[in-house]
Write a protein that holds these residues in place. Structure first.
Motif, short mmCIF file in Angstrom:
data_model
loop_
_atom_site.label_atom_id
_atom_site.label_comp_id
_atom_site.label_asym_id
_atom_site.label_seq_id
_atom_site.Cartn_x
_atom_site.Cartn_y
_atom_site.Cartn_z
N GLU A 152 1.58 5.47 -0.07
CA GLU A 152 1.06 6.67 0.61
C GLU A 152 -0.11 7.28 -0.13
O GLU A 152 -1.01 7.86 0.47
N SER A 153 -0.08 7.17 -1.45
CA SER A 153 -1.13 7.77 -2.28
C SER A 153 -2.44 7.02 -2.17
O SER A 153 -3.46 7.48 -2.69
N GLY A 154 -2.42 5.82 -1.54
CA GLY A 154 -3.61 4.99 -1.51
C GLY A 154 -3.59 3.94 -2.61
O GLY A 154 -4.35 2.97 -2.56
N ARG A 155 -2.72 4.11 -3.57
CA ARG A 155 -2.61 3.13 -4.65
C ARG A 155 -1.96 1.86 -4.11
O ARG A 155 -1.27 1.88 -3.08
N PHE A 204 0.84 -1.20 0.00
CA PHE A 204 0.00 0.00 0.00
C PHE A 204 0.87 1.25 0.00
O PHE A 204 1.69 1.45 0.88
#
Lengths: 376, 376
Positions: free
Chosen positions: A23-26, A21
């Motif tokens: 930091e961007s959520g991707r 996972f």
């Protein structure tokens, strides 16, 4: 091959098949990490040092790939038996960071969901993401806590990020020629590189794989980068105003030695680096800011509780010394165990790859102190 | 329009139909020179001051073109009634230099021998050629000797060249933020610009006239130039690390304010400047070296026999102060009448277009002294 070399080394890879996972959520799945190790992990597993590479570096930090190999790893002067990162005492790890192009998953890798290279479908990643992936590698190697994390330039950012994000996982850090966030002037230089690549007609929105490589754009980006690695004094010493061509100064296509050097190295760089990786990595550099997610820069820095040795070089204008001074003064106010060595050098930002006398002895002494303390 | 403006001005042109011999040996015939004048030439013809513009400047140094014109000439703060270059006392001339694109003959002009724009058939020219063409203009205006030649950056190079090449034609010079030869680092920045333009697929070897303009290349060249006009401190003050887009830092196409500024101004520049002119002018800048043709740099500088006022700005890293210091110390050793004012400023190289307090008063006092001496 000199006696104090780590000798022939073999790069390794590890494959992580669980979701990662960002930091961007991707989410990235099926991640490969390329790395090298030098020396031996002791049975207490407390002698491991992680070396972090810079923007265009790789996990090949020391040694040679074959007996005929002319060029050792990028920090060979610092890593080896009897050298500052002494492989007779320490177990040294260097991994290719997330998004690079030397074996770790990046924009040029095959996206498992499409079977084609990611290109711009690769997620934007951060220095923290790089560090979190390194943490997976360290866990994989069974190392409970690192003796030290060290690196120059973007490698130093990773060292800082380790201490801020995983304070319980590091005994010490050595951030060299780096900053907790880059200056707007450094972003401006990255802007030149970004525009040069993205305006290269062969870039094709990042989908150039299997087609013509956008080498003009990447070469110009590298030339702009080269300016920032040097200093006014090192340009003077290395090139002066020496003119390079036989045709004379009135030849429109004539050039000075400095231009010859920049062009040659700019294009040479395109043989070894991926243009999209370059874009993603300079993006990670631009958006690296220790203060993000904390109340203030000071609050983020205050999380650095381990011993630290900061090294800077006087002529570095890409990462000006006042940036390190700021971090050091925050840590000193908190009575942290912090050392700062500001080395007189004309080499500019590149000095961490060129000046080994004081840098080497400072590192050696610092590591000895840290290790002695653990072993007490 | 403020009271101390020179008011509405009208650019003029003069056409020289005799052959003009360049330093390279090449010959230009049918040359046009665009220029402006402010104030009145006195009957003794001893109050004329030549202002020389910088890389991308023009002859429009002061005043407005119409009552609605929002933007005055580039040095309007310095030129006008009661201003440092006082148009109530002095007759001010500013001409567009050879090879530029604002009316004086340059690469975009029609080559009379082919009826098409010169493009790369235009000869490489030098700062000395610019000065020799200015000399033709001065002769044409019937001025026997200039009270002063003044200018910043490349304008300062022209001022120096006037004093070296035509010592009998100048009572004084004011070279500002300039050098007798640029550093290899400055050549490196020009290299970025040159490569960016020449690698733009629309450049077409310079034959883009009437076709698509190579605006990406020229915009990138301008962005690289912009970095050199500023300083670390002015980047910090102007932009800091302010992020520009609403999409957030994980947006691949997101950018910081500094990038927004560089891009906007880079492309805006392409609406007002010719790419080939840019290439020829940075070439002239690179090959400008007072020492060429003399035994040494010192020998060339020693030809400067007139009064001189040198102005520098502390944060100028494109033309570092030590370059002016070198010239000043040569002149001082020779007991020449030389003044040097080093102005504390964060604005970097651009300061000569932004800092007017000390710059203005230094110029005003210097000119008064020079003029008084002539009138004695």
């Amino acid at each position: 091959m000199e006696k104090s070399s780590v000798g022939i080394v073999k790069p390794k890879t590890v494959f992580f098949k669980d979701d990662f996972f960002l930091e961007s959520g991707r989410i990235l799945s099926k991640l490969t990490v390329a790395y090298e190790t030098y020396g031996t992990l002791n049975k207490e597993k407390d002698n491991a040092i992680l070396i972090c590479h810079a923007l265009t570096g790789s996990h090949h930090a020391a040694g040679y790939y074959s007996p005929d190999d002319q060029k050792p790893g990028w920090w060979d002067d610092m890593i080896g038996p009897g050298k500052p990162f002494d492989t007779e005492k320490y177990f040294i790890i260097c991994s290719n960071f997330l998004g690079s192009c030397y074996g770790t998953t990046g924009p040029a890798s095959i996206d498992p969901s499409t079977g084609k290279p990611y290109g711009l479908r690769f997620p934007v990643f951060t220095v923290k993401d790089m560090v979190k992936l390194q943490k997976k590698l360290i866990d994989h190697l069974g190392i409970p806590k690192l003796l030290c994390v060290a690196g120059g330039s973007m490698g130093g950012m990773q060292a800082l990020e380790w201490a801020v994000t995983f304070p319980e996982k590091v005994h010490s850090i050595i951030p060299i020629a780096t900053a907790g966030r880059i200056t707007p002037m450094a972003i401006a230089f990255n802007t030149i590189g970004r525009q040069a690549i993205m305006k290269d007609p062969n870039w094709l929105g990042g989908d150039y794989y299997g087609k013509t490589f956008p080498k003009d754009g990447l070469a110009i980006a590298r030339m702009a980068g080269h300016i920032t690695f040097m200093s006014d004094a090192s340009f003077q010493k290395k090139f002066g105003r020496k003119y390079a061509t036989l045709e004379g100064i009135y030849d429109f296509m004539g050039y000075f030695e400095v231009e010859n050097y920049l062009r040659y190295n700019g294009y040479k760089f395109t043989e070894r680096f991926d243009a999209n990786s370059y874009l993603y990595i300079i993006k990670a550099m631009d958006i690296f800011d220790l203060s993000y997610g904390y109340g203030s820069f000071e609050e983020a820095v205050s999380r650095i509780s381990c011993k630290s040795l900061f090294i800077t070089f006087t002529s570095d204008f890409l990462f000006p010394n006042y940036q390190t001074e700021e971090i050091v003064s925050i840590l000193k106010k908190l009575n942290r165990d912090v050392k700062w060595v500001n080395i007189e050098s004309d080499y500019g930002h590149d000095a961490f790859l060129l000046e080994f006398d004081i840098q080497g002895s400072s590192v050696a002494n610092f590591l000895e102190d840290v290790y002695d303390e653990i072993k007490k």
